[in-house]
Design an enzyme around this catalytic site. Structure first.
Site, mmCIF file in Angstrom:
data_model
loop_
_atom_site.group_PDB
_atom_site.id
_atom_site.type_symbol
_atom_site.label_atom_id
_atom_site.label_comp_id
_atom_site.label_asym_id
_atom_site.label_seq_id
_atom_site.Cartn_x
_atom_site.Cartn_y
_atom_site.Cartn_z
ATOM 1 N N LEU A 195 57.626 65.904 41.352
ATOM 2 C CA LEU A 195 58.938 65.281 41.247
ATOM 3 C C LEU A 195 59.773 65.860 40.100
ATOM 4 C CD1 LEU A 195 57.939 61.545 41.828
ATOM 5 C CD2 LEU A 195 58.591 63.267 43.516
ATOM 6 N N HIS B 222 64.791 64.190 42.605
ATOM 7 C CA HIS B 222 64.083 63.079 43.247
ATOM 8 C C HIS B 222 64.426 61.755 42.563
ATOM 9 C CE1 HIS B 222 61.091 66.412 44.245
ATOM 10 N NE2 HIS B 222 61.438 65.946 45.423
ATOM 11 N N GLN C 116 54.409 71.197 58.357
ATOM 12 C CA GLN C 116 55.722 71.832 58.207
ATOM 13 C C GLN C 116 55.640 73.150 57.456
ATOM 14 O OE1 GLN C 116 57.231 68.317 55.982
ATOM 15 N NE2 GLN C 116 58.252 69.804 54.645
ATOM 16 N N LYS D 177 70.174 69.608 49.064
ATOM 17 C CA LYS D 177 69.670 70.982 48.931
ATOM 18 C C LYS D 177 69.046 71.438 50.256
ATOM 19 C CE LYS D 177 65.796 72.086 46.855
ATOM 20 N NZ LYS D 177 65.087 72.963 47.845
ATOM 21 N N ASP D 178 68.329 70.514 50.901
ATOM 22 C CA ASP D 178 67.788 70.779 52.230
ATOM 23 C C ASP D 178 68.761 70.216 53.270
ATOM 24 O OD1 ASP D 178 65.029 71.893 51.579
ATOM 25 O OD2 ASP D 178 65.000 70.032 50.447
ATOM 26 N N GLN E 60 67.719 70.189 56.926
ATOM 27 C CA GLN E 60 66.750 69.120 57.145
ATOM 28 C C GLN E 60 67.451 67.762 57.235
ATOM 29 O OE1 GLN E 60 62.803 68.675 54.937
ATOM 30 N NE2 GLN E 60 64.087 67.231 53.822
ATOM 31 N N MET F 80 67.493 72.283 41.658
ATOM 32 C CA MET F 80 66.163 71.766 41.319
ATOM 33 C C MET F 80 65.265 71.784 42.550
ATOM 34 S SD MET F 80 66.768 68.644 38.647
ATOM 35 C CE MET F 80 67.568 68.966 37.065
ATOM 36 N N SER G 159 60.774 71.676 43.574
ATOM 37 C CA SER G 159 59.381 71.634 43.124
ATOM 38 C C SER G 159 58.800 73.033 42.989
ATOM 39 C CB SER G 159 58.544 70.813 44.109
ATOM 40 O OG SER G 159 59.061 69.495 44.209
#
Length: 283
Positions: free
Chosen positions: A33, A37, A61, A150-151, A154, A185, A187
């Site tokens: 995280l 998040h 995925q 950011k996604d 998705q 940002m 992960s």
């Protein structure tokens, strides 16, 4: 913060809360995280009675097993971060708890959204995303779920999932959180070498320059301009750059006044794959 590892136990706990008319905000994550998040969790806390977070590194995925194996797992620090923002519930299931013995994806039709951009480069990725998100929604039964932009592809696919399967959950997209130097940002940023971490802000700088040129250049010419910038960069390798309609995600051939566009990019920094995007104003 209550922590659950079994589907039956968290369903029982949340069902009791819903019987008491408590609203549930949900933030699905794969852990490792960061502040992006946490911003989603804070939003869930502000808008709903109960904030639920899941941490699950979803194997279906990933089209690259090495990427799956190397995905950062930081459970103890994740729990500390969740407690720092007063998260109410953490769901931390095992692969067996989610998939039993059948670790495979359902097949989905997202009306073509799944064939654009990431779908062209990550085989089966969005079937895996659809499978886990649908499963988690059925377990948690949230009123609203929060996702970062950011996604963005998705996010649009999850909205389509909810629409096509009539799932009783609202989907809210939230702004991209960035480091001070502009890097989105992620992960995966923790896996960057110092050299590649220092180089990575070039991605967002290029997106901002492309945004300024949008309208004056055609989408094709702007794409060629971005490709040229990365060909000159010694450390970053462009996988794709495209300007697409936000709704259909199809690559724009020309610009229409009544449409909203976004620039999408995927770049390799060494063996770490970074994605980003930026909203383009049609002035």
């Amino acid at each position: 913060m209550k922590i659950f590892t079994s589907k039956s136990e968290i369903k029982e706990f949340l069902s009791a809360l819903k019987m008491d008319k408590k609203s549930i905000g949900f933030v699905p994550t794969m852990g490792a995280l960061h502040q992006g998040h946490l911003s989603l969790i804070k939003r869930a806390k502000k808008k709903k009675d109960i904030a639920v977070v899941s941490i699950f590194v979803n194997p279906t995925q990933f089209d690259n097993k090495e990427d799956l194996d190397k995905y950062p797992k930081t459970y103890e620090s994740d729990v500390a971060l969740l407690e720092s923002v007063d998260c109410d519930v953490l769901f931390f299931p095992s692969i067996e708890e989610i998939y039993a013995e059948n670790v495979t994806s359902e097949e989905f039709d997202f009306d073509g959204l799944e064939h654009q951009m990431e779908g062209r480069f990550r085989d089966g990725h969005f079937d895996g995303v659809g499978t886990i998100v649908k499963t988690l929604f059925e377990i948690v039964e949230p009123d609203t779920a929060y996702f970062g932009k950011k996604d963005f592809q998705q996010l649009q696919i999850i909205k389509k999932l909810v629409e096509k399967y009539n799932l009783p959950v609202k989907i809210k997209g939230r702004p991209i959180f960035r480091e001070d130097d502009g890097l989105a940002m992620s992960s995966r940023n923790t896996r960057l070498t110092k050299e590649h971490r220092d180089a990575a802000p070039f991605i967002y700088k290029t997106l901002k320059k492309a945004k300024k040129k949008f309208g004056a250049k055609s989408p094709e010419d702007l794409t060629k301009w971005v490709e040229k910038q990365f060909k000159k960069h010694p450390l970053l390798e462009l996988e794709y750059f495209t300007i697409a309609d936000e709704e259909t995600l199809q690559t724009a051939k020309d610009i229409k006044e009544n449409k909203q566009y976004r620039a999408f990019i995927a770049v390799f920094a060494g063996d770490i794959r970074l994605i980003d995007n930026i909203c383009l104003k049609n002035n």
